[in-house]
Design a protein around this motif. Structure first.
Motif, PDB file in Angstrom:
ATOM      1  N   UNK A 124      14.281  -2.060   6.717  1.00  0.00           N
ATOM      2  CA  UNK A 124      12.954  -2.624   6.453  1.00  0.00           C
ATOM      3  C   UNK A 124      11.903  -1.533   6.360  1.00  0.00           C
ATOM      4  N   UNK A 125      11.958  -0.545   7.239  1.00  0.00           N
ATOM      5  CA  UNK A 125      10.969   0.522   7.237  1.00  0.00           C
ATOM      6  C   UNK A 125      11.043   1.346   5.952  1.00  0.00           C
ATOM      7  N   UNK A 126      12.254   1.642   5.510  1.00  0.00           N
ATOM      8  CA  UNK A 126      12.398   2.400   4.259  1.00  0.00           C
ATOM      9  C   UNK A 126      11.914   1.594   3.065  1.00  0.00           C
ATOM     10  N   UNK A 127      12.211   0.296   3.039  1.00  0.00           N
ATOM     11  CA  UNK A 127      11.731  -0.552   1.943  1.00  0.00           C
ATOM     12  C   UNK A 127      10.207  -0.590   1.925  1.00  0.00           C
ATOM     13  N   UNK A 185      15.531  -7.545   0.521  1.00  0.00           N
ATOM     14  CA  UNK A 185      14.252  -7.796  -0.146  1.00  0.00           C
ATOM     15  C   UNK A 185      13.141  -7.747   0.886  1.00  0.00           C
ATOM     16  N   UNK A 186      12.230  -6.804   0.684  1.00  0.00           N
ATOM     17  CA  UNK A 186      11.107  -6.634   1.606  1.00  0.00           C
ATOM     18  C   UNK A 186       9.893  -7.396   1.091  1.00  0.00           C
ATOM     19  N   UNK A 187       9.332  -8.222   1.950  1.00  0.00           N
ATOM     20  CA  UNK A 187       8.147  -9.005   1.613  1.00  0.00           C
ATOM     21  C   UNK A 187       7.006  -8.545   2.501  1.00  0.00           C
ATOM     22  N   UNK A 188       5.899  -8.067   1.944  1.00  0.00           N
ATOM     23  CA  UNK A 188       4.761  -7.664   2.779  1.00  0.00           C
ATOM     24  C   UNK A 188       4.221  -8.851   3.563  1.00  0.00           C
ATOM     25  N   UNK A 189       3.507  -8.543   4.616  1.00  0.00           N
ATOM     26  CA  UNK A 189       2.897  -9.607   5.398  1.00  0.00           C
ATOM     27  C   UNK A 189       1.952 -10.411   4.512  1.00  0.00           C
ATOM     28  N   UNK A 190       1.966 -11.757   4.614  1.00  0.00           N
ATOM     29  CA  UNK A 190       1.101 -12.579   3.762  1.00  0.00           C
ATOM     30  C   UNK A 190      -0.367 -12.331   4.067  1.00  0.00           C
ATOM     31  N   UNK A 191      -1.235 -12.439   3.068  1.00  0.00           N
ATOM     32  CA  UNK A 191      -2.674 -12.227   3.288  1.00  0.00           C
ATOM     33  C   UNK A 191      -3.251 -13.304   4.182  1.00  0.00           C
ATOM     34  N   UNK A 192      -4.286 -12.917   4.933  1.00  0.00           N
ATOM     35  CA  UNK A 192      -4.927 -13.888   5.806  1.00  0.00           C
ATOM     36  C   UNK A 192      -5.659 -14.952   5.015  1.00  0.00           C
ATOM     37  N   UNK A 193      -6.164 -14.600   3.863  1.00  0.00           N
ATOM     38  CA  UNK A 193      -6.874 -15.553   3.021  1.00  0.00           C
ATOM     39  C   UNK A 193      -6.402 -15.390   1.600  1.00  0.00           C
ATOM     40  N   UNK A 194      -6.324 -16.505   0.875  1.00  0.00           N
ATOM     41  CA  UNK A 194      -5.863 -16.471  -0.509  1.00  0.00           C
ATOM     42  C   UNK A 194      -7.013 -16.513  -1.501  1.00  0.00           C
ATOM     43  N   UNK A 195      -8.223 -16.585  -1.010  1.00  0.00           N
ATOM     44  CA  UNK A 195      -9.371 -16.633  -1.905  1.00  0.00           C
ATOM     45  C   UNK A 195      -9.854 -15.217  -2.150  1.00  0.00           C
ATOM     46  N   UNK A 196      -9.749 -14.782  -3.381  1.00  0.00           N
ATOM     47  CA  UNK A 196     -10.190 -13.438  -3.745  1.00  0.00           C
ATOM     48  C   UNK A 196     -11.084 -13.529  -4.963  1.00  0.00           C
ATOM     49  N   UNK A 197     -12.080 -12.663  -5.005  1.00  0.00           N
ATOM     50  CA  UNK A 197     -12.929 -12.630  -6.190  1.00  0.00           C
ATOM     51  C   UNK A 197     -12.342 -11.660  -7.182  1.00  0.00           C
ATOM     52  N   UNK A 198     -12.998 -11.520  -8.329  1.00  0.00           N
ATOM     53  CA  UNK A 198     -12.445 -10.676  -9.388  1.00  0.00           C
ATOM     54  C   UNK A 198     -12.335  -9.227  -8.952  1.00  0.00           C
ATOM     55  N   UNK A 199     -13.219  -8.781  -8.041  1.00  0.00           N
ATOM     56  CA  UNK A 199     -13.140  -7.411  -7.564  1.00  0.00           C
ATOM     57  C   UNK A 199     -11.905  -7.143  -6.742  1.00  0.00           C
ATOM     58  N   UNK A 200     -11.311  -8.197  -6.170  1.00  0.00           N
ATOM     59  CA  UNK A 200     -10.095  -8.049  -5.364  1.00  0.00           C
ATOM     60  C   UNK A 200      -8.863  -8.463  -6.140  1.00  0.00           C
ATOM     61  N   UNK A 201      -8.971  -8.502  -7.455  1.00  0.00           N
ATOM     62  CA  UNK A 201      -7.852  -8.976  -8.279  1.00  0.00           C
ATOM     63  C   UNK A 201      -6.601  -8.141  -8.049  1.00  0.00           C
ATOM     64  N   UNK A 202      -6.763  -6.821  -7.998  1.00  0.00           N
ATOM     65  CA  UNK A 202      -5.603  -5.942  -7.844  1.00  0.00           C
ATOM     66  C   UNK A 202      -4.986  -6.099  -6.470  1.00  0.00           C
ATOM     67  N   UNK A 203      -5.826  -6.362  -5.441  1.00  0.00           N
ATOM     68  CA  UNK A 203      -5.284  -6.573  -4.101  1.00  0.00           C
ATOM     69  C   UNK A 203      -4.415  -7.822  -4.063  1.00  0.00           C
TER      70      UNK A 203
END
Length: 646
Positions: A408-411, A278-296
């Motif tokens: 990991x790289x292929x995932x 199971x590959x988990x992307x690096x966690x975001x530096x900040x968890x506060x996102x506005x509606x424009x960053x919803x998809x991110x």
């Protein structure tokens, strides 16, 4: 199988009822279900000792004035939030840990609890097999153990299995239609076009045929060689101006190209094992996102589950699934706390049924995320279902650790590719979630429509849109008994809800209609215990008629509480219209085939000398054409007379 013991605990407040209940819980293995005050299921878990596991969620000290349960300090923020919502607990006692594991997995699929991780890929993958005990073996597809010890299996092949078999039959002069072809005793068209050596007429010996089989097996085990032969065949056809036939090979090559896309692992010969990572992307530096960053934010809450199937030192196939990682308020992702659930559910989905080709071991991305209790349960399950012990080993350390960077790289590459392919629709889905107030982002959508003509040949269709594409292998057709459209929709949705234990509920149902259809769907879902968002799309009306101007209609979007009228140029409306039009075409196509089949059947009965009225009565009494097709006119008339008797 579960025993008859069943415990139900009602707990609107923490004291004193819940405290008393916690002290009287069973000390046996089983599953537990947590519900909130509205009756929605929050979580399903399993335990070796139910009493100990359930108590571990709650703080030891509770006050009489406490109106909500106090979570244990050991709970993660996500689980702590869940514990505060618990209003009712139900448990089911079973005989063993492995029974609890299977039952837990079944409940998670069927009910889709809010705080459980749900893996949707629970299909059994097909294998290609040769029964080498036959004089003239031929490849066939199977998902289960068939034949005796003389059967050789290759795979599994999550995709492209049929294309592989077709390629072998076309590239090598194998028996094309076993076993009837050999049994007929005379050569057929395949011999004339040099696709078969006619063993039915003894034109080839068993020894010579075995050489052809060995060549076919060697090619099957070497994807590069197979694709090379297919490309040569395609170019030859194109040079002979047989472009339509060349196009078939072009599409087949594209379908099978995935067999050589992964980086090659330097493996020792004759090793056979499965890798699940199971590959988990690096966690975001900040968890506060506005509606424009919803998809991110949505993308960062995704992981990828990768399966690699290694046989005789080679990667024979792979498959992957995008998995949504749940988040906690103000705490970001909690992927680590869910890894155990993800790996456990993945192993249950894969190994619950006996496999034709059992791996020597299963390599898990990080085995340390599994508790000793989980490992014991999984070992017991695998031993029982596969007939022998299958070691569970770690990819992150030991002799397999050298493969971790490549896996990991292929995932990572597969996750990036999946996001790129579905980027536009993902943004649209995120905006739809915001607009319609959907509880979850609808990664999986099921769309329904019905079709009939004057109450005849009533059918329904369901299409599935999942992870950025139409999942055609999950489409379903329904023959319906009801004659009115409302009754037909009720019948179709009920049948789909009854199959939730086999095919997990989606995130969203999209219906053709309005609030009446939504209310109907909500009632069905409530009775099933599953939670699915429901919306409806009604055609725009002009002069009391449906306005069907493609690209200009302002169809109306309904939720259970609101109505939305978007501009015809709005991509959110266009996306829903695309789904609605697809299911409409699917249902209409099925209706036309059904109508053609019915007309053909009636014509065959008319040739027996029956009138339309006699045909209608006979079909109603016999239950279908199959019961009448081999009967004479007199036998059918006798059936009609029987139907009139009191």
């Amino acid at each position: 199988m579960p025993e008859s013991t069943f415990v139900q605990v009602a707990s609107p407040t923490i004291s004193p009822t819940l405290a008393h209940t916690l002290s009287t819980l069973p000390d046996k293995p089983g599953i537990y279900q947590y519900y909130d005050s509205s009756g929605r299921i929050l979580y399903v878990g399993k335990a070796k000792i139910l009493k100990n596991r359930i108590k571990s969620y709650f703080a030891l000290t509770q006050t009489k004035q406490q109106n909500t349960p106090i979570p244990s300090p050991n709970c993660s923020p996500r689980i702590a939030l869940m514990v505060r919502q618990i209003a009712r607990i139900e448990t089911i006692v079973v005989e063993s840990e492995s029974d609890a594991l299977i039952l837990e997995n079944s409940f998670i699929k069927q009910l889709k609890p809010k705080y459980n991780v749900l893996l949707r890929d629970d299909k059994t993958y097909p294998y290609i097999a040769f029964d080498m005990g036959l004089d003239f073996p031929v490849p066939f597809i199977t998902r289960q153990v068939k034949g005796g010890k003389t059967t050789r299996y290759f795979g599994p092949y999550p995709s492209g299995c049929r294309e592989l078999v077709d390629s072998l039959l076309e590239l090598f002069a194998l028996v094309q239609r076993a076993p009837s072809c050999v049994a007929k005793g005379r050569a057929c068209l395949f011999y004339q076009i040099n696709r078969c050596k006619a063993p039915c007429e003894h034109k080839i010996t068993k020894e010579a045929y075995k050489e052809i089989v060995d060549s076919a097996i060697g090619t099957l085990k070497s994807p590069n060689l197979l694709l090379k032969l297919l490309k040569q065949k395609m170019h030859t056809l194109a040079q002979n101006l047989q472009f339509e036939e060349a196009g078939v090979y072009r599409d087949r090559i594209k379908k099978l190209s995935h067999l050589q896309t992964l980086c090659v692992l330097d493996l020792a010969k004759n090793v056979s094992f499965d890798i699940v990572y199971f590959y988990i992307p690096e966690p975001p530096e900040s968890n506060s996102v506005d509606s424009g960053d919803f998809i991110k934010a949505h993308e960062k809450s995704q992981g990828l589950l990768l399966w690699l199937f290694i046989r005789e030192g080679k990667i024979v196939s792979y498959t992957h699934e995008i998995v949504r990682i749940q988040q906690s308020p103000n705490s970001g992702l909690e992927a680590d706390s869910q890894l155990g659930e993800i790996y456990t559910q993945a192993l249950i989905n894969r190994y619950t049924k006996p496999l034709p080709l059992i791996p020597e071991s299963v390599i898990i991305g990080d085995i340390s995320c599994l508790s000793q209790e989980q490992l014991n349960s999984l070992h017991e399950l695998l031993s029982r279902t596969q007939g022998r012990k299958i070691p569970l080993q770690s990819l992150s350390k030991g002799r397999h650790a050298k493969f971790l960077p490549i896996v990991r790289e292929n995932a990572k590459l597969l996750l990036v590719q999946a996001r790129q392919e579905s980027a536009q629709d993902s943004r649209t889905l995120a905006r739809l979630q915001e607009l319609l107030g959907l509880e979850t982002l609808p990664d999986t959508i099921e769309v329904f429509d019905t079709s009939h003509h004057g109450g005849e040949n009533c059918v329904g269709g369901m299409i599935v849109y999942a992870q950025g594409k139409f999942a055609k292998e999950r489409y379903r057709r329904y023959k319906l008994e009801n004659r009115d459209e409302y009754g037909q929709m009720r019948e179709m949705l009920t049948r789909r809800a009854l199959s939730f234990d086999k095919e997990s509920p989606p995130d969203l149902w999209l219906l053709d209609g309005g609030r009446a259809q939504i209310a109907l769907a909500k009632a069905i879902l409530e009775s099933s215990g599953a939670h699915v968002d429901v919306i409806a799309l009604a055609k725009e009306k002009r002069d009391a008629k449906a306005y069907r101007a493609k690209g200009k209609a302002r169809d109306v979007i309904y939720t259970s509480t609101e109505v939305f009228r978007l501009e015809s140029s709005d991509v959110r409306l266009q996306f829903l219209q695309k789904l609605r039009d697809s299911v409409h075409h699917y249902a209409i196509s099925y209706h036309r085939r059904s109508k053609t089949s019915t007309l053909t059947q009636k014509n065959l009965l008319k040739e027996k000398g029956l009138s339309d009225g006699q045909i209608a009565r006979a079909l109603a009494f016999a239950g279908g054409f199959e019961a009448l097709q081999d009967k004479s006119k007199q036998e059918i008339l006798e059936l009609i007379r029987q139907s009139k008797r009191p």
